[in-house]
Write a protein that holds these residues in place. Structure first.
Motif, PDB file in Angstrom:
ATOM      1  N   GLY A 112     -23.148   3.184  -5.364  1.00 37.18           N
ATOM      2  CA  GLY A 112     -22.731   4.581  -5.270  1.00 37.18           C
ATOM      3  C   GLY A 112     -21.667   4.955  -6.280  1.00 37.18           C
ATOM      4  O   GLY A 112     -21.311   4.186  -7.166  1.00 37.18           O
ATOM      5  N   GLU A 113     -21.162   6.163  -6.115  1.00 38.59           N
ATOM      6  CA  GLU A 113     -20.183   6.739  -7.037  1.00 38.59           C
ATOM      7  C   GLU A 113     -18.757   6.426  -6.592  1.00 38.59           C
ATOM      8  O   GLU A 113     -18.509   6.133  -5.429  1.00 38.59           O
ATOM      9  N   GLU A 114     -17.841   6.536  -7.541  1.00 34.29           N
ATOM     10  CA  GLU A 114     -16.423   6.420  -7.203  1.00 34.29           C
ATOM     11  C   GLU A 114     -16.007   7.602  -6.336  1.00 34.29           C
ATOM     12  O   GLU A 114     -16.587   8.684  -6.424  1.00 34.29           O
ATOM     13  N   TYR A 115     -14.997   7.399  -5.501  1.00 40.37           N
ATOM     14  CA  TYR A 115     -14.458   8.455  -4.659  1.00 40.37           C
ATOM     15  C   TYR A 115     -12.968   8.218  -4.471  1.00 40.37           C
ATOM     16  O   TYR A 115     -12.467   7.118  -4.726  1.00 40.37           O
ATOM     17  N   LEU A 116     -12.265   9.265  -4.082  1.00 37.31           N
ATOM     18  CA  LEU A 116     -10.837   9.145  -3.818  1.00 37.31           C
ATOM     19  C   LEU A 116     -10.604   8.843  -2.350  1.00 37.31           C
ATOM     20  O   LEU A 116     -11.195   9.482  -1.474  1.00 37.31           O
ATOM     21  N   GLU A 117      -9.781   7.856  -2.099  1.00 34.41           N
ATOM     22  CA  GLU A 117      -9.348   7.535  -0.742  1.00 34.41           C
ATOM     23  C   GLU A 117      -7.830   7.474  -0.784  1.00 34.41           C
ATOM     24  O   GLU A 117      -7.265   6.656  -1.515  1.00 34.41           O
ATOM     25  N   ASP A 118      -7.185   8.377  -0.076  1.00 34.47           N
ATOM     26  CA  ASP A 118      -5.721   8.481  -0.094  1.00 34.47           C
ATOM     27  C   ASP A 118      -5.190   8.624  -1.516  1.00 34.47           C
ATOM     28  O   ASP A 118      -4.152   8.070  -1.870  1.00 34.47           O
ATOM     29  N   GLY A 119      -5.935   9.362  -2.352  1.00 32.09           N
ATOM     30  CA  GLY A 119      -5.512   9.643  -3.720  1.00 32.09           C
ATOM     31  C   GLY A 119      -5.740   8.514  -4.714  1.00 32.09           C
ATOM     32  O   GLY A 119      -5.359   8.623  -5.868  1.00 32.09           O
ATOM     33  N   ILE A 120      -6.384   7.443  -4.294  1.00 28.65           N
ATOM     34  CA  ILE A 120      -6.631   6.282  -5.162  1.00 28.65           C
ATOM     35  C   ILE A 120      -8.136   6.131  -5.354  1.00 28.65           C
ATOM     36  O   ILE A 120      -8.889   6.153  -4.381  1.00 28.65           O
ATOM     37  N   PRO A 121      -8.605   5.965  -6.625  1.00 29.58           N
ATOM     38  CA  PRO A 121     -10.038   5.791  -6.869  1.00 29.58           C
ATOM     39  C   PRO A 121     -10.576   4.519  -6.195  1.00 29.58           C
ATOM     40  O   PRO A 121     -10.015   3.427  -6.354  1.00 29.58           O
ATOM     41  N   HIS A 122     -11.657   4.675  -5.443  1.00 31.82           N
ATOM     42  CA  HIS A 122     -12.310   3.578  -4.736  1.00 31.82           C
ATOM     43  C   HIS A 122     -13.802   3.596  -5.034  1.00 31.82           C
ATOM     44  O   HIS A 122     -14.335   4.587  -5.529  1.00 31.82           O
ATOM     45  N   MET A 123     -14.461   2.500  -4.683  1.00 33.45           N
ATOM     46  CA  MET A 123     -15.913   2.418  -4.756  1.00 33.45           C
ATOM     47  C   MET A 123     -16.402   1.535  -3.612  1.00 33.45           C
ATOM     48  O   MET A 123     -15.708   0.597  -3.209  1.00 33.45           O
ATOM     49  N   ALA A 124     -17.571   1.864  -3.098  1.00 36.36           N
ATOM     50  CA  ALA A 124     -18.204   1.004  -2.104  1.00 36.36           C
ATOM     51  C   ALA A 124     -18.821  -0.183  -2.822  1.00 36.36           C
ATOM     52  O   ALA A 124     -19.381  -0.042  -3.907  1.00 36.36           O
ATOM     53  N   PHE A 157       0.801  -1.220   0.000  1.00 35.16           N
ATOM     54  CA  PHE A 157       0.000   0.000   0.000  1.00 35.16           C
ATOM     55  C   PHE A 157       0.838   1.276   0.000  1.00 35.16           C
ATOM     56  O   PHE A 157       0.424   2.280  -0.567  1.00 35.16           O
ATOM     57  N   VAL A 158       1.999   1.261   0.629  1.00 32.70           N
ATOM     58  CA  VAL A 158       2.818   2.473   0.706  1.00 32.70           C
ATOM     59  C   VAL A 158       3.875   2.490  -0.394  1.00 32.70           C
ATOM     60  O   VAL A 158       3.971   3.439  -1.162  1.00 32.70           O
ATOM     61  N   VAL A 159       4.670   1.422  -0.495  1.00 30.93           N
ATOM     62  CA  VAL A 159       5.787   1.406  -1.447  1.00 30.93           C
ATOM     63  C   VAL A 159       5.317   1.117  -2.870  1.00 30.93           C
ATOM     64  O   VAL A 159       5.501   1.930  -3.772  1.00 30.93           O
ATOM     65  N   GLU A 160       4.688  -0.049  -3.098  1.00 32.18           N
ATOM     66  CA  GLU A 160       4.275  -0.430  -4.454  1.00 32.18           C
ATOM     67  C   GLU A 160       3.276   0.554  -5.050  1.00 32.18           C
ATOM     68  O   GLU A 160       3.393   0.950  -6.200  1.00 32.18           O
ATOM     69  N   GLN A 161       2.281   0.962  -4.260  1.00 30.51           N
ATOM     70  CA  GLN A 161       1.254   1.871  -4.782  1.00 30.51           C
ATOM     71  C   GLN A 161       1.640   3.336  -4.613  1.00 30.51           C
ATOM     72  O   GLN A 161       0.872   4.212  -4.971  1.00 30.51           O
ATOM     73  N   ASP A 162       2.818   3.572  -4.084  1.00 34.32           N
ATOM     74  CA  ASP A 162       3.356   4.928  -3.933  1.00 34.32           C
ATOM     75  C   ASP A 162       2.325   5.860  -3.297  1.00 34.32           C
ATOM     76  O   ASP A 162       1.986   6.914  -3.814  1.00 34.32           O
ATOM     77  N   CYS A 163       1.819   5.432  -2.147  1.00 41.00           N
ATOM     78  CA  CYS A 163       0.759   6.169  -1.462  1.00 41.00           C
ATOM     79  C   CYS A 163       1.164   6.416  -0.015  1.00 41.00           C
ATOM     80  O   CYS A 163       1.258   5.475   0.773  1.00 41.00           O
ATOM     81  N   VAL A 164       1.408   7.653   0.307  1.00 42.96           N
ATOM     82  CA  VAL A 164       1.759   7.998   1.680  1.00 42.96           C
ATOM     83  C   VAL A 164       0.467   8.214   2.459  1.00 42.96           C
ATOM     84  O   VAL A 164      -0.314   9.106   2.153  1.00 42.96           O
TER      85      VAL A 164
END
Length: 131
Positions: free
Chosen positions: A115-127, A12-19
């Motif tokens: 529902g709609e897509e949303y950003l979570e920690d800069g990554i597109p997510h969906m419920a 989640f942090v290194v591979e996906q480059d998400c702080v």
């Protein structure tokens, strides 16, 4: 605990480059589902009873080690997590917050987007919900 935090950070942090703050205080209320191969953690999820994260029971932090994805451990860890929720929490409705690129993976496990897509920690997510 070290193994699961290390695997989550690798992906989640290194591979996906998400702080982001992976250690979020929710691990204390979660049940942890771990899959080991030759003493190495290869897949992981955390599961919650209804009301502990979402209104519904939920599965989160779904992760498979990059060098193990060809073995389809994602399906096995999700099936084990769904079974644990059914048996331990007596719940059949499960909600997840899924990375959008994994929609088809979760659809194959019975989850449907809501529902709609949303950003979570800069990554597109969906419920997504499974009944």
């Amino acid at each position: 605990m070290y193994d699961l935090l290390q695997l989550r950070a690798e992906v989640f942090v290194v591979e996906q480059d998400c702080v982001y703050q992976d250690v979020d205080g929710k691990d204390k209320n979660a049940w942890h589902v771990l899959a080991y191969k030759d003493k190495t953690l290869v897949a992981y999820t955390r599961i919650f009873k209804a009301g502990d994260y979402f209104k519904e029971a939920s599965i989160g932090r779904v992760v498979v080690a990059k060098n193990q994805r060809q073995h389809k451990y994602g399906y096995q860890i999700m099936e084990a997590s769904i079974k644990a929720i059914n048996e331990q929490f007596n719940e059949t409705t499960i909600k997840i917050s899924a990375q959008c690129y994994l929609k088809n993976f979760y659809n194959q496990l019975g989850f449907k987007e809501t529902g709609e897509e949303y950003l979570e920690d800069g990554i597109p997510h969906m419920a997504m919900i499974k009944h």
